[in-house]
Enzyme design. Sequence first.
Site, PDB file in Angstrom:
ATOM      1  N   ALA A  52      12.930  32.749  77.965  1.00  0.00           N
ATOM      2  CA  ALA A  52      12.437  33.691  76.969  1.00  0.00           C
ATOM      3  C   ALA A  52      11.267  34.342  77.203  1.00  0.00           C
ATOM      4  O   ALA A  52      11.108  35.705  77.229  1.00  0.00           O
ATOM      5  CB  ALA A  52      12.605  32.680  75.828  1.00  0.00           C
ATOM      6  N   ARG A  93      20.206  40.699  76.466  1.00  0.00           N
ATOM      7  CA  ARG A  93      20.716  39.337  76.152  1.00  0.00           C
ATOM      8  C   ARG A  93      20.191  39.200  74.864  1.00  0.00           C
ATOM      9  O   ARG A  93      19.047  39.450  74.456  1.00  0.00           O
ATOM     10  CB  ARG A  93      19.903  38.195  77.067  1.00  0.00           C
ATOM     11  CG  ARG A  93      20.398  38.341  78.529  1.00  0.00           C
ATOM     12  CD  ARG A  93      19.626  37.082  79.298  1.00  0.00           C
ATOM     13  NE  ARG A  93      20.604  35.806  79.184  1.00  0.00           N
ATOM     14  CZ  ARG A  93      20.135  34.588  79.540  1.00  0.00           C
ATOM     15  NH1 ARG A  93      19.068  34.367  80.414  1.00  0.00           N
ATOM     16  NH2 ARG A  93      20.745  33.643  79.356  1.00  0.00           N
ATOM     17  N   GLN A 201      19.901  26.047  86.489  1.00  0.00           N
ATOM     18  CA  GLN A 201      18.575  26.229  86.310  1.00  0.00           C
ATOM     19  C   GLN A 201      17.436  25.083  86.690  1.00  0.00           C
ATOM     20  O   GLN A 201      16.538  24.963  87.144  1.00  0.00           O
ATOM     21  CB  GLN A 201      18.053  27.005  85.034  1.00  0.00           C
ATOM     22  CG  GLN A 201      18.807  28.379  84.956  1.00  0.00           C
ATOM     23  CD  GLN A 201      19.906  28.173  84.076  1.00  0.00           C
ATOM     24  OE1 GLN A 201      20.800  27.212  84.264  1.00  0.00           O
ATOM     25  NE2 GLN A 201      20.472  29.206  83.456  1.00  0.00           N
ATOM     26  N   ASP A 242      14.660  29.121  73.343  1.00  0.00           N
ATOM     27  CA  ASP A 242      14.837  30.697  73.119  1.00  0.00           C
ATOM     28  C   ASP A 242      14.843  31.273  72.013  1.00  0.00           C
ATOM     29  O   ASP A 242      14.476  32.454  71.801  1.00  0.00           O
ATOM     30  CB  ASP A 242      16.290  30.832  73.955  1.00  0.00           C
ATOM     31  CG  ASP A 242      16.366  30.823  75.323  1.00  0.00           C
ATOM     32  OD1 ASP A 242      16.511  29.374  75.815  1.00  0.00           O
ATOM     33  OD2 ASP A 242      16.053  31.663  76.122  1.00  0.00           O
ATOM     34  N   LYS A 253      18.765  26.105  76.372  1.00  0.00           N
ATOM     35  CA  LYS A 253      19.854  26.063  77.285  1.00  0.00           C
ATOM     36  C   LYS A 253      21.137  24.968  76.752  1.00  0.00           C
ATOM     37  O   LYS A 253      20.752  23.612  76.376  1.00  0.00           O
ATOM     38  CB  LYS A 253      19.455  25.622  78.509  1.00  0.00           C
ATOM     39  CG  LYS A 253      20.425  25.540  79.917  1.00  0.00           C
ATOM     40  CD  LYS A 253      21.355  26.738  79.891  1.00  0.00           C
ATOM     41  CE  LYS A 253      20.556  28.230  79.984  1.00  0.00           C
ATOM     42  NZ  LYS A 253      21.302  29.424  79.730  1.00  0.00           N
TER      43      LYS A 253
HETATM   44  O1  MRU Z   1      19.656  31.342  80.443  1.00  0.00           O
HETATM   45  P1  MRU Z   1      18.258  31.107  80.854  1.00  0.00           P
HETATM   46  O2  MRU Z   1      18.000  30.485  82.075  1.00  0.00           O
HETATM   47  O3  MRU Z   1      17.377  32.296  80.551  1.00  0.00           O
HETATM   48  O4  MRU Z   1      17.821  30.161  79.709  1.00  0.00           O
HETATM   49  C1  MRU Z   1      16.317  29.591  79.570  1.00  0.00           C
HETATM   50  C2  MRU Z   1      16.043  28.580  78.723  1.00  0.00           C
HETATM   51  O5  MRU Z   1      16.970  27.985  77.880  1.00  0.00           O
HETATM   52  C3  MRU Z   1      14.636  27.872  78.584  1.00  0.00           C
HETATM   53  O6  MRU Z   1      14.620  26.667  78.347  1.00  0.00           O
HETATM   54  C4  MRU Z   1      14.248  28.729  77.608  1.00  0.00           C
HETATM   55  O7  MRU Z   1      14.106  30.130  77.642  1.00  0.00           O
HETATM   56  C5  MRU Z   1      12.591  28.495  77.306  1.00  0.00           C
HETATM   57  S1  MRU Z   1      11.755  29.152  78.924  1.00  0.00           S
HETATM   58  C6  MRU Z   1      10.179  28.889  78.660  1.00  0.00           C
END
Ligand code: MRU
Length: 362
Positions: A52, A93, A201, A242, A253
């Site tokens: 995010a 997104r 990830q 997010d 996530k």
């Molecule tokens: O789909 P992504 O890889 O963008 O999802 C990211 C996450 O869910 C992270 O945990 C979230 O963005 C926090 S990042 C500091």
Amino acid sequence: MGTAAPTPTLRWTGDSIEIIDQTRLPAELALIDVRDVATAVDAIGRLAIRGAPALGAFGALALIVGLDEAQPGSMDDAVDVLERLRTEIGDARPTAVNLRWAVDRTIDAALGDGAAADVAAVRQRLLDEALAIADEDAQACAEIGRLGREVLAEATVIATHCNAGRLATAGDGTALAAVYAKASCGESVRVLAAESRPLLQGARLTAWELADAGIDVSVVSDGAMASLIVRGDVDAVIVGADRIAANGDTANKVGTLGHALAAAHAGIGFYIAAPTTTIDAAMPSGDRIVIEQRDADEVHHAGGARLTPTGVGAVNPAFDVTPARLITAIITDAGVLRPPYGESIADALAATRCAQPEDDRC
Ligand code: MRU
């Protein structure tokens, strides 16, 4: 800890944005030079840049790339270009609130007071604001790390999900900032990184960046984490966010909710670490958060190979929502927020606004 400075997740070069292509990690540390909007939107959509806060900083910088590409001949044209980019980039997104927030903030800073004399002035204002967003995010990460280390003082084995580290922010991360802070103070820390299917990830990115920093990390399959937590092998769980609703419900996530339920069952702390920029005060509760639905092919495949029988379906929500009652605390740059979150979040946001010198509500 590793000694070489890590490659920045994103960097303004002067006329383009250089990002790490996170789809290629851990096999290869490849960079992408982003100098047009199509490349920027594509990078967001296929998660070459992700997380995010990093999406916010990147989206803001992508406005300058878009303005340079369009070369508007007048102020009216520049306004039209930025209004197009507000949606094209800002909505690339839907779940991470930082993306649209940063795009709106940057455009408003450039155009809001109507004082920019020409297109060059608009561009300079966009750039100043975008760089400020990245800088503020790095500072927020540092404060979250400092506070997170205090909160996790008694924790050695720390579980996390997805990647909320350097690869997801303009600084040291959110959840992983606490880990880096513990390690830099010489405290013993071992991270269990849930692999985070389908795009891995945790297995690819969290494992890569922590190993690169010399921190003890083991990858755990998503399905194994609950039993490790319940049998007492984990001291605390910390993840990023997010979008945090005004009542504390938190989108992160997909898979996060399972870890929160297991942590509640086991009676260990489950922490969200996020900058206040990830709080959506206009979102009353988590059930209204738009959850990005991604291509079924991401579930059907891993590493380029088909896993599922041809002809079967797949459902691929990218995020889930953890209810506030399962969250022990939300660690932010404005302090460690505790239940009831409706009050602590409102107080933190008010304090953040009061810290802005030009704010006359204080
Ligand atoms: O789909 P992504 O890889 O963008 O999802 C990211 C996450 O869910 C992270 O945990 C979230 O963005 C926090 S990042 C500091």
